[in-house]
Design a protein around this motif. Structure first.
Motif, short mmCIF file in Angstrom:
data_model
loop_
_atom_site.label_atom_id
_atom_site.label_comp_id
_atom_site.label_asym_id
_atom_site.label_seq_id
_atom_site.Cartn_x
_atom_site.Cartn_y
_atom_site.Cartn_z
N ALA A 7 50.29 49.61 36.27
CA ALA A 7 50.49 48.68 37.39
C ALA A 7 49.58 47.46 37.23
CB ALA A 7 50.23 49.37 38.72
N HIS A 8 48.46 47.65 36.55
CA HIS A 8 47.54 46.54 36.27
C HIS A 8 47.74 45.99 34.85
CE1 HIS A 8 43.82 44.19 36.36
NE2 HIS A 8 43.55 44.70 35.16
N THR A 9 47.79 46.89 33.87
CA THR A 9 47.81 46.44 32.47
C THR A 9 49.11 45.74 32.09
OG1 THR A 9 48.60 48.62 31.74
CG2 THR A 9 46.21 48.24 31.73
N SER A 10 50.22 46.01 32.79
CA SER A 10 51.50 45.40 32.43
C SER A 10 51.66 43.99 32.99
CB SER A 10 52.66 46.28 32.94
OG SER A 10 52.68 46.29 34.37
N ARG A 11 50.77 43.56 33.83
CA ARG A 11 50.89 42.23 34.45
C ARG A 11 50.05 41.21 33.67
NH1 ARG A 11 53.70 42.03 38.96
NH2 ARG A 11 54.18 44.01 39.97
N PRO A 12 50.48 39.95 33.65
CA PRO A 12 49.79 38.93 32.84
C PRO A 12 48.58 38.33 33.57
CG PRO A 12 51.73 37.96 33.84
CD PRO A 12 51.73 39.42 34.24
N TRP A 13 47.70 39.18 34.06
CA TRP A 13 46.51 38.68 34.76
C TRP A 13 45.59 37.94 33.80
CZ3 TRP A 13 48.15 39.08 39.34
CH2 TRP A 13 48.67 40.25 39.89
N ARG A 14 44.90 36.94 34.31
CA ARG A 14 43.93 36.19 33.50
C ARG A 14 42.73 37.05 33.14
NH1 ARG A 14 44.45 30.53 34.02
NH2 ARG A 14 42.97 30.48 32.28
N ILE A 15 42.43 38.05 33.97
CA ILE A 15 41.25 38.89 33.72
C ILE A 15 41.34 39.61 32.38
CG2 ILE A 15 42.06 41.01 34.85
CD1 ILE A 15 38.54 39.43 35.17
N ILE A 136 33.91 44.83 37.75
CA ILE A 136 34.80 43.78 38.24
C ILE A 136 35.73 44.40 39.27
CG2 ILE A 136 36.60 42.11 37.66
CD1 ILE A 136 35.57 42.34 34.71
N MET A 137 35.83 43.78 40.42
CA MET A 137 36.88 44.12 41.37
C MET A 137 37.93 43.03 41.23
SD MET A 137 36.96 44.74 45.48
CE MET A 137 36.76 43.01 45.90
N HIS A 138 39.13 43.43 40.84
CA HIS A 138 40.22 42.49 40.64
C HIS A 138 41.28 42.74 41.70
CE1 HIS A 138 44.04 41.06 38.91
NE2 HIS A 138 43.29 40.11 38.40
N ILE A 139 41.64 41.71 42.43
CA ILE A 139 42.70 41.80 43.43
C ILE A 139 43.87 40.95 42.98
CG2 ILE A 139 43.33 41.43 45.85
CD1 ILE A 139 41.16 43.56 45.49
N GLY A 140 45.00 41.61 42.78
CA GLY A 140 46.23 40.91 42.42
C GLY A 140 47.15 40.86 43.63
N GLY A 147 61.20 41.33 48.60
CA GLY A 147 61.00 39.96 49.06
C GLY A 147 59.61 39.66 49.58
N GLY A 148 58.80 40.67 49.77
CA GLY A 148 57.44 40.48 50.24
C GLY A 148 56.41 40.69 49.12
N TYR A 149 55.15 40.66 49.52
CA TYR A 149 54.05 40.84 48.58
C TYR A 149 53.01 41.76 49.21
CZ TYR A 149 55.80 36.95 45.80
OH TYR A 149 56.58 36.14 45.01
N HIS A 150 52.11 42.27 48.38
CA HIS A 150 50.98 43.04 48.87
C HIS A 150 49.87 42.98 47.82
CE1 HIS A 150 52.97 46.07 46.29
NE2 HIS A 150 51.74 46.52 46.10
N GLY A 151 48.68 43.37 48.26
CA GLY A 151 47.54 43.36 47.36
C GLY A 151 47.50 44.60 46.48
N GLN A 152 46.85 44.44 45.34
CA GLN A 152 46.64 45.54 44.41
C GLN A 152 45.23 45.41 43.87
OE1 GLN A 152 49.82 46.58 41.49
NE2 GLN A 152 48.28 45.92 39.99
N MET A 153 44.43 46.45 43.99
CA MET A 153 43.03 46.41 43.56
C MET A 153 42.84 47.19 42.26
SD MET A 153 39.58 47.70 45.51
CE MET A 153 39.95 49.45 45.40
N ALA A 154 42.22 46.55 41.30
CA ALA A 154 41.83 47.23 40.07
C ALA A 154 40.31 47.15 39.95
CB ALA A 154 42.48 46.57 38.86
N VAL A 155 39.71 48.23 39.47
CA VAL A 155 38.27 48.26 39.22
C VAL A 155 38.08 48.42 37.72
CG1 VAL A 155 36.12 49.50 39.65
CG2 VAL A 155 37.84 49.30 41.48
N LEU A 156 37.39 47.45 37.13
CA LEU A 156 37.11 47.48 35.71
C LEU A 156 35.61 47.63 35.53
CD1 LEU A 156 39.37 44.96 36.27
CD2 LEU A 156 39.64 45.41 33.85
N ILE A 157 35.19 48.41 34.53
CA ILE A 157 33.77 48.69 34.37
C ILE A 157 33.33 48.58 32.91
CG2 ILE A 157 33.71 50.22 36.38
CD1 ILE A 157 33.57 52.57 34.36
#
Length: 198
Positions: A7-15, A136-140, A147-157
Motif C-alpha cells: 500500500a506504501h511501496t507501490s505508490r510513487p511517493w517522493r520519500i 520518518i512518519m510519512h502521510i500519504g 471518489g473520495g480520499y483518506h490518509g495513509q500513514m507509513a513509518v520508516l526506520i
C-alpha cells in the motif's frame, strides 16, 4: 487498519528517493475521509494541541506506557539533545531535491519531537531521531476508490545498531496493539473536529 507494505511501496511517493536506506516498518489506513485537497487539513489536525491530541486523549494504559517510555528514555539517555536530528544524525532535509527544499515544509508537532521535512498536495513527511532509531512518519493522501480520499500513514526506520534493533523489537507489540490504535482514534477525532471548525 493495518495495511500490507505494498500500500506504501507501490505508490510513487517522493520519500522513496529521499530515504532508500530506511526500512518500512508499518503502514496504516487513517480514518480521515476527505476530498482531493484535504491533506493540509489532516496535517494541521495531527500537529495541533487540541483536547483529544495524542497522548493526552489516549486511554490510561497508553498514557502510562507513553510516560514510562519517557522516564526510561531519560534514565538511559535515549532522548538527549545530542541524540537527535542534527546531532547524532543529519536531517533528511539535507537530501531533499531543490523543489522540495524550497517548497512548503509543513508544520512541526507541538508535543512530539517530529520535525516536518516537506508538504505536497498528496504527501507529507516528518522525522525524528534518538539513540535507538531515526524515524520518518510519512502521510500519504490516497484515493479511496469511490471518489473520495483518506490518509495513509507509513513509518520508516533506520535503527542505530543492536540497541536500536532490540528496542524496536521490544516495543513492537505495544505499538501494534495499544499505541497505534489509540493514535489512530486521536487522529480521527482531531480531523473530524477540524472539519467542524471550517
Amino acid at each position: 487498519m493495518k495495511l500490507p507494505d505494498t500500500a506504501h511501496t507501490s505508490r510513487p511517493w517522493r520519500i522513496h528517493q529521499i530515504a532508500p536506506d530506511f526500512r518500512l516498518e508499518d503502514v496504516w489506513a487513517l480514518p480521515t475521509p476527505g476530498g482531493p485537497d484535504d491533506l493540509p487539513r489532516l496535517v494541521a489536525s495531527m500537529v495541533g494541541d487540541g483536547a483529544n491530541s495524542f497522548p493526552e486523549g489516549a486511554p490510561p494504559v497508553v498514557r502510562f506506557l507513553w510516560n514510562a517510555r519517557q522516564r526510561i528514555g531519560a534514565l538511559l539517555g535515549l532522548d538527549g539533545a545530542d541524540s537527535g536530528v542534527g546531532t547524532r544524525v543529519s536531517s533528511l532535509r539535507d537530501r531533499l531535491p531543490t523543489d522540495l527544499r524550497e517548497g512548503p515544509r509543513g508544520p512541526d508537532f507541538t508535543d512530539v519531537p517530529l520535525t516536518s521535512l516537506y508538504l505536497l498536495q498528496d504527501e507529507w513527511a516528518a522525522e525524528m531521531a534518538n539513540r535507538t532509531v531515526h524515524t520518518i512518519m510519512h502521510i500519504g493522501w490516497v484515493p479511496d476508490g469511490s471518489g473520495g480520499y483518506h490518509g495513509q500513514m507509513a513509518v520508516l526506520i533506520k535503527t542505530n545498531g543492536r540497541l536500536g534493533a532490540a528496542y524496536m523489537a521490544a516495543i513492537k507489540p505495544f505499538r501494534h496493539w495499544l499505541v497505534y490504535p489509540a493514535f489512530l482514534r486521536s487522529v480521527q477525532r482531531d480531523y473530524a473536529a477540524s472539519a467542524e471548525s471550517v
